[in-house]
Design an enzyme around this catalytic site. Structure first.
Site, PDB file in Angstrom:
ATOM      1  N   TYR A   9      -2.982  13.959   7.577  1.00  0.00           N
ATOM      2  CA  TYR A   9      -4.258  13.251   7.742  1.00  0.00           C
ATOM      3  C   TYR A   9      -5.014  13.782   8.950  1.00  0.00           C
ATOM      4  O   TYR A   9      -4.430  13.947  10.031  1.00  0.00           O
ATOM      5  CB  TYR A   9      -4.010  11.752   7.924  1.00  0.00           C
ATOM      6  CG  TYR A   9      -3.648  11.056   6.631  1.00  0.00           C
ATOM      7  CD1 TYR A   9      -4.559  11.014   5.572  1.00  0.00           C
ATOM      8  CD2 TYR A   9      -2.409  10.459   6.468  1.00  0.00           C
ATOM      9  CE1 TYR A   9      -4.232  10.373   4.382  1.00  0.00           C
ATOM     10  CE2 TYR A   9      -2.078   9.813   5.283  1.00  0.00           C
ATOM     11  CZ  TYR A   9      -2.994   9.779   4.242  1.00  0.00           C
ATOM     12  OH  TYR A   9      -2.664   9.152   3.079  1.00  0.00           O
ATOM     13  N   LYS A  47      19.585 -11.475  18.141  1.00  0.00           N
ATOM     14  CA  LYS A  47      18.326 -11.855  17.483  1.00  0.00           C
ATOM     15  C   LYS A  47      17.660 -10.613  16.894  1.00  0.00           C
ATOM     16  O   LYS A  47      18.090  -9.484  17.163  1.00  0.00           O
ATOM     17  CB  LYS A  47      17.422 -12.544  18.508  1.00  0.00           C
ATOM     18  CG  LYS A  47      17.080 -11.653  19.694  1.00  0.00           C
ATOM     19  CD  LYS A  47      16.521 -12.472  20.859  1.00  0.00           C
ATOM     20  CE  LYS A  47      16.107 -11.540  21.973  1.00  0.00           C
ATOM     21  NZ  LYS A  47      15.729 -12.273  23.189  1.00  0.00           N
TER      22      LYS A  47
HETATM   23  C1  LIG Z   1      16.517 -11.703  24.211  1.00  0.00           C
HETATM   24  C2  LIG Z   1      17.148 -12.568  25.195  1.00  0.00           C
HETATM   25  C3  LIG Z   1      18.252 -12.095  25.917  1.00  0.00           C
HETATM   26  C4  LIG Z   1      18.705 -10.653  25.880  1.00  0.00           C
HETATM   27  O1  LIG Z   1      17.819  -9.898  26.672  1.00  0.00           O
HETATM   28  P1  LIG Z   1      17.947  -8.311  26.898  1.00  0.00           P
HETATM   29  O2  LIG Z   1      16.810  -7.995  27.795  1.00  0.00           O
HETATM   30  O3  LIG Z   1      17.788  -7.687  25.554  1.00  0.00           O
HETATM   31  O4  LIG Z   1      19.258  -8.033  27.492  1.00  0.00           O
HETATM   32  C5  LIG Z   1      18.889 -13.005  26.749  1.00  0.00           C
HETATM   33  N1  LIG Z   1      18.451 -14.284  26.882  1.00  0.00           N
HETATM   34  C6  LIG Z   1      17.377 -14.751  26.218  1.00  0.00           C
HETATM   35  C7  LIG Z   1      16.938 -16.143  26.418  1.00  0.00           C
HETATM   36  C8  LIG Z   1      16.670 -13.908  25.369  1.00  0.00           C
HETATM   37  O5  LIG Z   1      15.595 -14.355  24.734  1.00  0.00           O
END
Ligand SMILES: *Cc1c(COP(=O)(O)O)cnc(C)c1O
Length: 349
Positions: free
Chosen positions: A251, A36
């Site tokens: 800045y 994702k």
């Molecule tokens: C993002 C996510 C993962 C992966 O989690 P990490 O902490 O990055 O290993 C796994 N399961 C779900 C449901 C997630 O939303």
């Protein structure tokens, strides 16, 4: 396409080695990959390609838009959409090769209509109060007759880089999930993210879903044994200049030169995800030479020291230290990776 003065150098061997290490830690469980947020900012398409070649078969994105962005999908691989089919996804969900993760009674009803009997995944919330059916809903008959591929839940407190997360929360979620595995039929059961894998093989069930660890982040101290850095940030020098004694940089003039100082102004700023809080703990480097960051990061520019003894010129590439476990004291490793912006060229080395 115009040249990009910013690049993420991505270590493909480290990516695959991290995934393999997490797979081994998971014992007999299959090891998937969360891709994702565009593969945690590193570029989901390439990540899928490389992990699939290494044997990964299960991938997770958040939305149907992310599934679509991956382009033509190899049907020998599984892709799950964690947020499930929302009210505006009906068409995408029927047309997509991806499997929805059903999170609510509404989504279950929607998939019964749109899914034409195709398999789905189901998320049950065992204590995070984020997404998912309640355990009661999942046992109520709501899911009867659905072809469930993966029944999953997600751990709220497994991450413990600073060693403070409450352990009891993990054992409670673990035992609630184990109870569900006897009550809700599914092909496979899945609980652990990166941090969950490091809690031990008990937590791994049939399938794990690491993200952060694959990309070089440390979910827990145990990650130091096997997780290698994947991403490093490089920016080109736009201009070299001499700052005279007593003059200030950037800045607010927060840095004052106490002697004449040559600086390099880099093509990198907070709009790229190189945030001021990161720069406070960061530095640049050229070969073995550390170049401190001077003054505040601007939207698109950052100044670093460039001593006269150093042979550099406009256009040279400078590496910014982007040590995730170290920087995690300022921002979470997830924020650090996923806020790296779209202006980088992503270069797999
Ligand atoms: C993002 C996510 C993962 C992966 O989690 P990490 O902490 O990055 O290993 C796994 N399961 C779900 C449901 C997630 O939303």
């Amino acid at each position: 396409m115009a040249h990009r003065p910013l690049r993420l150098i991505l270590d493909g061997d480290a990516l695959v080695a991290n995934w393999r290490w997490l797979r081994e830690r998971g014992g007999s469980a299959a090891c998937g990959a969360a891709v994702k947020a565009d593969g945690y900012g590193l570029g989901a398409h390439e990540v899928v390609k490389r992990l699939a070649a290494a044997g990964c078969r299960d991938f997770f994105v958040s939305t149907y838009a992310e599934a679509e962005a991956l382009g033509a999908w190899d049907e020998s691989l599984a892709l799950s959409v964690l947020h499930g089919p929302g009210p505006d996804d009906t068409q995408a969900a029927s047309a997509s090769p991806a499997r929805p993760v059903l999170n609510s009674p509404q989504q279950v009803a929607r998939w019964r209509e749109a899914g034409q009997g195709r398999p789905c995944d189901v998320m049950v919330d065992t204590g995070m109060n984020r997404l998912g059916l309640t355990p009661e809903e999942s046992r109520s008959g709501l899911l009867d007759g659905l072809p469930i591929e993966t029944l999953m839940s997600h751990l709220a407190c497994a991450d413990a880089l600073d060693g403070t997360a409450p352990f009891a929360a993990n054992t409670r979620q673990f035992s609630d999930f184990r109870t569900l595995t006897a009550q809700v039929p599914a092909q496979r059961y899945s609980l652990a993210n990166s941090a969950g894998i490091l809690l031990g093989t008990d937590y791994c069930f049939d399938l794990t879903r690491p993200g952060l660890g694959i990309y070089g982040g440390w979910a827990r101290r145990e990650a130091a044994e096997g997780i290698r850095a994947v991403a490093s940030v490089e920016a080109q020098i736009v201009q070299l200049r001499i700052v005279r004694e007593g003059q200030r940089i950037g800045y607010g003039g927060t840095f004052r030169a106490d002697h004449a100082t040559r600086i390099a102004v880099l093509n990198l700023g907070y709009a790229d995800g190189y945030l001021r809080a990161v720069a406070e703990h960061g530095s640049a480097e050229l070969g073995d030479v550390i170049l401190p960051i001077l003054g505040l990061v601007s939207m698109d520019l950052t100044a670093v020291a460039a001593p006269e003894s150093l042979s550099v010129t406009e256009g040279d590439w400078i590496r910014l230290r982007f040590d995730l476990p170290m920087l995690a004291e300022t921002l979470s490793q997830y924020e650090l990776l996923t806020t790296l912006g779209s202006r980088f060229e992503r270069v797999w080395a």
